[in-house]
Design a protein around this motif. Structure first.
Motif, mmCIF file in Angstrom:
data_model
loop_
_atom_site.group_PDB
_atom_site.id
_atom_site.type_symbol
_atom_site.label_atom_id
_atom_site.label_comp_id
_atom_site.label_asym_id
_atom_site.label_seq_id
_atom_site.Cartn_x
_atom_site.Cartn_y
_atom_site.Cartn_z
ATOM 1 N N ASN A 182 0.804 9.020 -1.063
ATOM 2 C CA ASN A 182 0.160 10.040 -1.888
ATOM 3 C C ASN A 182 -1.202 10.524 -1.416
ATOM 4 O O ASN A 182 -1.514 11.710 -1.592
ATOM 5 C CB ASN A 182 0.041 9.518 -3.321
ATOM 6 N N HIS A 237 -0.096 4.383 -2.030
ATOM 7 C CA HIS A 237 -1.337 5.029 -1.581
ATOM 8 C C HIS A 237 -1.093 5.836 -0.303
ATOM 9 O O HIS A 237 -1.607 6.948 -0.151
ATOM 10 C CB HIS A 237 -2.425 3.979 -1.359
ATOM 11 N N MET A 270 0.808 -1.220 0.000
ATOM 12 C CA MET A 270 0.000 0.000 0.000
ATOM 13 C C MET A 270 0.843 1.273 0.000
ATOM 14 O O MET A 270 0.295 2.382 0.025
ATOM 15 C CB MET A 270 -0.916 0.027 1.234
ATOM 16 N N TRP A 277 -3.534 8.405 1.273
ATOM 17 C CA TRP A 277 -4.210 7.748 2.391
ATOM 18 C C TRP A 277 -3.413 7.935 3.678
ATOM 19 O O TRP A 277 -2.311 7.435 3.811
ATOM 20 C CB TRP A 277 -4.385 6.257 2.108
#
Length: 392
Positions: free
Chosen positions: A103, A100, A97, A105
């Motif tokens: 950028n 994510h 992950m 989350w």
């Protein structure tokens, strides 16, 4: 209800276990929501939690504040956190992950995981921080990060401030409701399911306010005493998973089955552990007047309908347990400093105002607190979208 912006299912190449990430929407390009680990975690569950995070963020929108709400997201891993391979699985999930988290989350602890564990795994996965996606939105990143780190270093009577603020918000939600009903704190009894971060802190704040904690439940069962438990002794006897060492129990403290907390002779129930704890098969056991949702999604809709028909009021999770998430951002963005008294005072003011607003709306609309919270979100989301934009 609109579909989320993104739903992702990840399969671990080592164990075959699955993990999930759902981004309900982005505000200013970022979404906020914790990462949970529990056996049986599903994409459907994480989707509901992500939508709940969008609502929590919107409910804390204050045009005068430095903290501007983010979008909602949630992560989940289908694994017992006490499994010997759980930490390595967490690292592999975060490594997968990583783009994510870098950028858009921002994440942190949730059911089954502590913030220390998430931070350690994130570093091992090559991340700067589990919340690094929000850094570009800060006016002074270095000062903000120091402020949050200082806040996380604070302990109050042996428990970290980061573990206490959420329970402070849950307790204040319950106290505001009792005040509105004209019910005095002394003599009011409470039962808590789960003595982890949220449940433990809630028990402490309610006991210190004068309520009597008559039952607590953990994975071993329910501990009860009609005359009141020693909440502080139980908190000191917890392990990292919120399980109480039974050797500290006093004469008169009873060991009961795990679901006995539901039927405890108490005015207030606080489910503070797993989702879906109260369903159509057990709601008839509830004799309390109020259920205060410290956990995420602990009362299923059909059960809530039946409870409402019996005069039981459910205070919804999207309001009640939103204090932890808000405290992170109040501190990081500079609405409050790294100070326990300031954190508790701000949390109490904000949560009490939000609960009052929700209950006023429920009364004026002739509906439930949950429906009122949804109505408040529906009012606020267009304002947030117009001012800051979102992607969904």
């Amino acid at each position: 209800m609109a579909a989320p912006l993104m739903s992702l299912v990840w399969t671990d190449h080592v164990t075959g276990r699955q993990g999930f990430l759902v981004v309900d929407r982005l505000v200013r390009g970022v979404a906020s929501g914790g990462l949970r680990m529990r056996p049986g975690c599903t994409l459907e569950e994480v989707t509901g939690l992500a939508r709940g995070m969008t609502m929590k963020e919107a409910l804390h929108y204050d045009p005068a504040g430095r903290y501007v709400p983010l979008g909602g997201a949630k992560g989940g891993i289908d694994c017992d956190p006490q499994d010997p391979g759980a930490y390595a699985l967490l690292v592999r999930y975060l490594r997968a992950m990583r783009p994510h988290v870098e950028n858009f989350w921002t994440t942190g602890e949730d059911l089954g995981l502590t913030q220390d564990l998430v931070d350690r795994a994130a570093a091992e996965a090559g991340l700067v921080s589990s919340i690094q996606a929000v850094y570009p939105l800060l006016d002074d990143e270095a000062a903000a990060r120091r402020r949050l780190a200082d806040a996380f270093a604070i302990e109050v009577d042996g428990i970290g401030l980061d573990e206490l603020v959420g329970g402070c918000g849950v307790a204040e939600s319950a106290l505001a409701t009792l005040d509105r009903a004209g019910v005095p704190y002394p003599g009011t009894r409470v039962a808590v399911q789960g003595l982890g971060t949220m449940g433990g802190a809630t028990a402490r704040f309610l006991a210190r306010a004068g309520l009597s904690v008559v039952a607590v439940a953990d994975v071993k069962g329910t501990i009860a005493n009609p005359s009141g438990l020693d909440a502080e002794a139980l908190l000191r006897a917890r392990d990292a998973y919120g399980t109480v060492d039974r050797s500290v129990l006093r004469p008169g403290d009873l060991e009961l089955p795990g679901d006995a907390w539901l039927s405890a002779d108490a005015e207030v129930l606080v489910p503070a552990a797993v989702s879906y704890a109260v369903d159509s098969g057990n709601e008839h056991l509830v004799t309390a007047r109020w259920i205060v949702e410290a956990a995420n999604m602990p009362v299923l809709p059909e059960a809530e309908e039946r409870l409402a028909a019996r005069g039981v009021t459910v205070l919804p999770d999207v309001v009640v347990n939103s204090g932890t998430n808000a405290w992170w951002w109040w501190t990081l963005f500079g609405d409050i400093g790294a100070d326990a008294d300031e954190a508790f005072a701000h949390t109490r003011r904000s949560m009490r105002a939000l609960v009052e607003l929700m209950l006023d709306r429920a009364e004026s609309d002739g509906t439930t607190p949950r429906a009122a919270a949804h109505a408040l979100v529906a009012d606020r989301l267009p304002v947030i979208a117009q001012r800051f934009g979102w992607y969904r």
